[in-house]
Design a protein around this motif. Structure first.
Motif, PDB file in Angstrom:
ATOM      1  N   THR A  33       0.838  -1.207   0.000  1.00  0.00           N
ATOM      2  CA  THR A  33       0.000   0.000   0.000  1.00  0.00           C
ATOM      3  C   THR A  33       0.868   1.250   0.000  1.00  0.00           C
ATOM      4  N   LEU A  34       1.936   1.226   0.782  1.00  0.00           N
ATOM      5  CA  LEU A  34       2.855   2.368   0.812  1.00  0.00           C
ATOM      6  C   LEU A  34       3.449   2.627  -0.566  1.00  0.00           C
ATOM      7  N   LEU A  35       3.917   1.575  -1.225  1.00  0.00           N
ATOM      8  CA  LEU A  35       4.495   1.715  -2.561  1.00  0.00           C
ATOM      9  C   LEU A  35       3.489   2.336  -3.523  1.00  0.00           C
ATOM     10  N   GLN A  36       2.263   1.815  -3.554  1.00  0.00           N
ATOM     11  CA  GLN A  36       1.280   2.317  -4.503  1.00  0.00           C
ATOM     12  C   GLN A  36       0.892   3.756  -4.197  1.00  0.00           C
ATOM     13  N   THR A  37       0.810   4.096  -2.900  1.00  0.00           N
ATOM     14  CA  THR A  37       0.454   5.468  -2.522  1.00  0.00           C
ATOM     15  C   THR A  37       1.548   6.440  -2.927  1.00  0.00           C
ATOM     16  N   ARG A  70      -5.922  10.765  20.735  1.00  0.00           N
ATOM     17  CA  ARG A  70      -5.101   9.825  19.962  1.00  0.00           C
ATOM     18  C   ARG A  70      -5.343  10.053  18.469  1.00  0.00           C
ATOM     19  N   LEU A  71      -4.272   9.947  17.694  1.00  0.00           N
ATOM     20  CA  LEU A  71      -4.381   9.991  16.233  1.00  0.00           C
ATOM     21  C   LEU A  71      -3.822   8.700  15.664  1.00  0.00           C
ATOM     22  N   SER A  72      -4.452   8.219  14.607  1.00  0.00           N
ATOM     23  CA  SER A  72      -4.002   6.998  13.944  1.00  0.00           C
ATOM     24  C   SER A  72      -3.919   7.234  12.448  1.00  0.00           C
ATOM     25  N   SER A  73      -3.523   6.199  11.726  1.00  0.00           N
ATOM     26  CA  SER A  73      -3.396   6.308  10.267  1.00  0.00           C
ATOM     27  C   SER A  73      -4.718   6.651   9.607  1.00  0.00           C
ATOM     28  N   ALA A  74      -5.838   6.390  10.293  1.00  0.00           N
ATOM     29  CA  ALA A  74      -7.151   6.696   9.712  1.00  0.00           C
ATOM     30  C   ALA A  74      -7.423   8.198   9.670  1.00  0.00           C
ATOM     31  N   ASP A  75      -6.622   8.989  10.378  1.00  0.00           N
ATOM     32  CA  ASP A  75      -6.871  10.429  10.486  1.00  0.00           C
ATOM     33  C   ASP A  75      -6.061  11.262   9.496  1.00  0.00           C
ATOM     34  N   TRP A  76      -5.495  10.630   8.462  1.00  0.00           N
ATOM     35  CA  TRP A  76      -4.547  11.339   7.599  1.00  0.00           C
ATOM     36  C   TRP A  76      -5.171  12.532   6.865  1.00  0.00           C
ATOM     37  N   GLU A  77      -6.426  12.433   6.460  1.00  0.00           N
ATOM     38  CA  GLU A  77      -7.046  13.560   5.761  1.00  0.00           C
ATOM     39  C   GLU A  77      -7.208  14.764   6.689  1.00  0.00           C
ATOM     40  N   THR A  81      -2.419  13.077  -0.254  1.00  0.00           N
ATOM     41  CA  THR A  81      -1.720  11.803  -0.356  1.00  0.00           C
ATOM     42  C   THR A  81      -0.336  11.877   0.290  1.00  0.00           C
ATOM     43  N   ALA A  82       0.280  13.070   0.302  1.00  0.00           N
ATOM     44  CA  ALA A  82       1.595  13.217   0.921  1.00  0.00           C
ATOM     45  C   ALA A  82       1.537  12.898   2.407  1.00  0.00           C
ATOM     46  N   THR A  83       0.483  13.340   3.084  1.00  0.00           N
ATOM     47  CA  THR A  83       0.316  13.021   4.496  1.00  0.00           C
ATOM     48  C   THR A  83      -0.079  11.559   4.675  1.00  0.00           C
ATOM     49  N   GLN A  84      -0.860  11.030   3.768  1.00  0.00           N
ATOM     50  CA  GLN A  84      -1.227   9.620   3.832  1.00  0.00           C
ATOM     51  C   GLN A  84       0.007   8.728   3.784  1.00  0.00           C
ATOM     52  N   CYS A  85       0.981   9.081   2.938  1.00  0.00           N
ATOM     53  CA  CYS A  85       2.208   8.276   2.823  1.00  0.00           C
ATOM     54  C   CYS A  85       2.925   8.151   4.165  1.00  0.00           C
ATOM     55  N   GLU A  86       2.888   9.202   4.967  1.00  0.00           N
ATOM     56  CA  GLU A  86       3.585   9.195   6.251  1.00  0.00           C
ATOM     57  C   GLU A  86       2.850   8.399   7.316  1.00  0.00           C
ATOM     58  N   TRP A 115       3.086  13.832  15.128  1.00  0.00           N
ATOM     59  CA  TRP A 115       3.047  12.536  14.462  1.00  0.00           C
ATOM     60  C   TRP A 115       4.418  11.901  14.634  1.00  0.00           C
ATOM     61  N   CYS A 116       4.458  10.672  15.146  1.00  0.00           N
ATOM     62  CA  CYS A 116       5.702  10.062  15.607  1.00  0.00           C
ATOM     63  C   CYS A 116       5.861   8.655  15.051  1.00  0.00           C
ATOM     64  N   ARG A 117       7.068   8.139  15.210  1.00  0.00           N
ATOM     65  CA  ARG A 117       7.344   6.731  14.921  1.00  0.00           C
ATOM     66  C   ARG A 117       8.297   6.199  15.982  1.00  0.00           C
ATOM     67  N   THR A 118       8.311   4.883  16.149  1.00  0.00           N
ATOM     68  CA  THR A 118       9.239   4.271  17.092  1.00  0.00           C
ATOM     69  C   THR A 118       9.428   2.800  16.755  1.00  0.00           C
ATOM     70  N   ASP A 119      10.570   2.256  17.143  1.00  0.00           N
ATOM     71  CA  ASP A 119      10.824   0.820  17.061  1.00  0.00           C
ATOM     72  C   ASP A 119      10.568   0.147  18.401  1.00  0.00           C
ATOM     73  N   ASP A 120      10.351   0.946  19.436  1.00  0.00           N
ATOM     74  CA  ASP A 120      10.169   0.424  20.785  1.00  0.00           C
ATOM     75  C   ASP A 120       9.127   1.281  21.501  1.00  0.00           C
TER      76      ASP A 120
END
Length: 413
Positions: free
Chosen positions: A36-40, A155-162, A184-189, A213-218
């Motif tokens: 999905t990431l690739l296609q977006t 809380r924000l999740s990937s569903a809130d990209w718009e 779509t640029a925000t959707q990619c993130e 908007w954050c990311r983590t491995d832990d």
């Protein structure tokens, strides 16, 4: 060897692009999320490919964006990704396919182009000049000297990209800021599972006004890496920083980019003590600076038209060099901005083609002139480190004319 540079064709190129993304590490696995990431990413904007003997081996992806130049906005060709397969390295494909993408977007109205770099020097040959430093701050949440929020974040999740994109379009903007026009640029993130966020809403209409908007491995201990910090005013910024501080009982480290106009060290307790005791490893603190983006002017007239400087009118010849034509086919309608120009800098600046005999002459590559125009470095400094030269009096006058805040791109890509 038959090398063809062409528009991306999904039916013809998609499987080869998937293989290419796997080879260079852009796809983590074959999961539905990664597909999905690739296609977006491919849907975000124009895509060009290079084929060797009819096999797709290199790709350049773009997106339409806006660059904030002081109080003006300029159409920007953002190069969001360039990749070449294992078997096609050192053949010049990446430069050719990137040059084609830029040329096509410039022909359609982009005033300049910008990209993130994997290292310095490669894109100089396409006319790019290095941007200003990003300051990446790594800090323990407990050391942030800001008040805790008086209200709980949402809380924000990937569903809130718009909704996040709409909020981003309204954010406080500073000189150099990039804003992608497509949601779509925000959707990619937001697609990958290691992403999450916190946001605050307007009490009256429930609209999202500012968020992290954050990311983590832990998720347990961190570090938590802030991808984007979006706000309309500094009160909201402090509320977002307070949200990070509220995680101090569990999260050991957060990293974020320092916003323009703010010195985050002002809000950190005992930064040098932490630097001395925790300056290495997974939870190392400190501030690190790198220039990881480059830009180049694609339409000199459009850029100078939006240049409003508080200076006495300054008129000079500009001998502009642009190496990008070397990587373009003769059929391309846009072949760079090399040429002889007469520039007038003032509250209403302008440029015309030609040369006036009694005016001083500035000689520069398009990359060096772009850095001067953006305010990355003054003319007298660029003379020492870049390809820009002119009479000393003209250089001093240019220093005085381009007294701009350091550009900050904000939206990393």
């Amino acid at each position: 060897m038959n090398i063809q540079v062409a528009n991306y064709d999904s039916d013809r190129d998609l499987e080869a692009v998937k293989r290419l993304w796997h080879e260079i590490g852009w796809l983590r696995d074959n999961s539905e999320t990664e597909q999905t990431l690739l296609q977006t990413e491919l849907d975000l904007g124009p895509v060009r490919v290079a084929r060797i003997e009819d096999a797709t081996e290199s790709i350049a992806m773009g997106a339409n964006a806006i660059l904030q130049y002081m109080d003006s906005e300029l159409p920007l060709a953002a190069v969001t990704g360039v990749g070449t397969s294992w078997v096609a390295r050192k053949r010049g494909l990446a430069r050719r396919v990137t040059a084609r993408l830029i040329a096509d977007m410039a022909a359609e109205g982009a005033a300049l182009s910008m990209l993130g770099i994997f290292d310095q020097g490669y894109y100089d040959r396409l006319g790019f000049g290095t941007g200003s430093y990003d300051h990446r701050v790594s800090v323990q949440p407990q050391d942030l000297c800001v008040p805790l929020p008086q209200r709980a974040p949402n809380r924000l999740s990937s569903a809130d990209w718009e909704e996040m994109h709409a909020c981003r379009m309204r954010r406080m903007k500073r000189h150099g800021y990039v804003t992608f026009t497509s949601p779509t640029a925000t959707q990619c993130e937001s697609i990958r599972d290691d992403r999450f966020g916190f946001g605050f809403r307007d009490k009256a209409n429930e609209a999202l006004t500012h968020y992290l908007w954050c990311r983590t491995d832990d998720f347990e201990s961190g570090p938590y890496h802030v991808i984007s910090m979006v706000y309309e005013n500094h009160r909201q910024l402090l509320e977002l920083l307070g949200t990070l501080k509220s995680l101090e009982d569990q999260v050991q480290l957060v990293t974020l980019f320092e916003p323009p106009d703010i010195q985050l060290q002002d809000l950190v307790s005992r930064p040098f003590y932490r630097l001395a005791t925790l300056n290495e490893g997974k939870f190392g603190t400190g501030i690190r600076s790198y220039a990881v983006w480059q830009a180049r002017i694609c339409n000199l007239h459009a850029c100078l038209k939006e240049t409003r400087l508080e200076c006495e009118p300054l008129r000079f010849n500009l001998d502009l060099k642009d190496p990008i034509a070397e990587f373009l086919d003769d059929t391309q309608p846009w072949r760079g901005v090399a040429g002889q120009y007469v520039v007038t800098l003032a509250n209403e600046s302008e440029v015309e083609q030609g040369n006036v005999a009694n005016l001083p002459t500035l000689t520069a590559t398009v990359g060096a002139f772009t850095r001067l125009w953006l305010g990355v470095r003054p003319a007298t400094g660029l003379v020492a480190t870049d390809q820009l030269n002119g009479p000393p009096e003209l250089l001093t006058q240019l220093d005085s004319a381009f007294r701009l805040p350091a550009p900050s791109w904000d939206w990393h890509f």
